[in-house]
Design an enzyme around this catalytic site. Sequence first.
Site: not given
Ligand SMILES: NC(=O)c1ccc[n+]([C@@H]2O[C@H](COP(=O)([O-])OP(=O)(O)OC[C@H]3O[C@@H](n4cnc5c(N)ncnc54)[C@H](O)[C@@H]3O)[C@@H](O)[C@H]2O)c1
Length: 315
Positions: A9, A12-13, A35-37, A53, A143, A147
């Site tokens: 992943g 992501g952010q 990542d998947i993308r 994945d 969610y 968690k």
């Molecule tokens: N951003 C926040 O504010 C926040 C707060 C608390 C917890 N978290 C946790 O931190 C982690 C990362 O969060 P984030 O904000 O970067 O999320 P995000 O949604 O920005 O990124 C998630 C990434 O996972 C990828 N993904 C989705 N399905 C997938 C799969 N099957 N295989 C591989 N990749 C896949 C998506 O393409 C994406 O790039 C998560 O577990 C989230 O719950 C984030």
Amino acid sequence: MQKSILILGACGQIGTELTMELRAKHGSETVIASDIREASENLMESGPFELLDATNYEAIEDVVMHYEIDEVYLMAAMLSATAEKFPMRAWNLNMNSLFNVLNLAKEKKISKIFWPSSIAVFGLNTPKENTPQHAIMEPSTVYGISKQSGERWCEYYFKKFDVDVRSVRYPGLISWKTMPGGGTTDYAVEIYHKALETGEYNCFLSEDTKLPMMYMDDAIRATIKLMESPSENLKIRSSYNLGSMSFTPAEVANSIQARMPNFKMAYEPDFRQQIADSWPSSIDDSAAKTDWGWEPRFDLNATTKEMLENLGKLP
Ligand SMILES: NC(=O)c1ccc[n+]([C@@H]2O[C@H](COP(=O)([O-])OP(=O)(O)OC[C@H]3O[C@@H](n4cnc5c(N)ncnc54)[C@H](O)[C@@H]3O)[C@@H](O)[C@H]2O)c1
């Protein structure tokens, strides 16, 4: 021997910034992003990338064997607001990806895991202010339920199978480099973009909704610090409370207006208000401070300065 790291992943952010920081620290070739993308140009060009994945055990195992991976950071998940729309997809992704990495560690194919939890593990019966490490949880979102279950499984694998899994409950995260991925605190990033683009923002939470938040640099530093801490110091193997600042949408608006006096804010709460109302307002993270020396650096004004200055420089 140099250790190899896999990030699931990574686009992501959090994953994007975590990957870049780990590459700067350990060298590009030893940090494998997946990542998947497809990733941003920055991420693709700075080191190895695999389309992968996180729910496919065999596919992860192949990559782990190929690159001789030691550590996995599992950042793939479906976030709070999106998960309410697709409950079963969220449950399957959030749980199966976690079981995959826990089982790889149980079988001694990897030696260390980072898996993030969230303030979403708490619920309406949790003390809202200075929420303790150990408190009534009762999460009310898909969610949050995923968690909280994940935390229980992490601790179970640590105790039963000696799996070295480490976790923090991130608050809402704010970054200028990447956009948020469908969470309840996304407003605190969007607001800075809109302030610069149009000078106004229509907030989906009410003006007095106080939530725990954190600037991304602090979140990445916490993640790496926890992973580098000696195992014997870590008393909590479910997930550590992690805090830095708490604020309301009105307070972010004020901090922007201090720099941009014409900025205008309106409020139109939507379904995310109910999610936010079930979460803590502030977090007691004394266990993280005691066990592994956690100390945040950014408050709201420092965050606003970083966000407006850096976003203002983007083309
Ligand atoms: N951003 C926040 O504010 C926040 C707060 C608390 C917890 N978290 C946790 O931190 C982690 C990362 O969060 P984030 O904000 O970067 O999320 P995000 O949604 O920005 O990124 C998630 C990434 O996972 C990828 N993904 C989705 N399905 C997938 C799969 N099957 N295989 C591989 N990749 C896949 C998506 O393409 C994406 O790039 C998560 O577990 C989230 O719950 C984030």
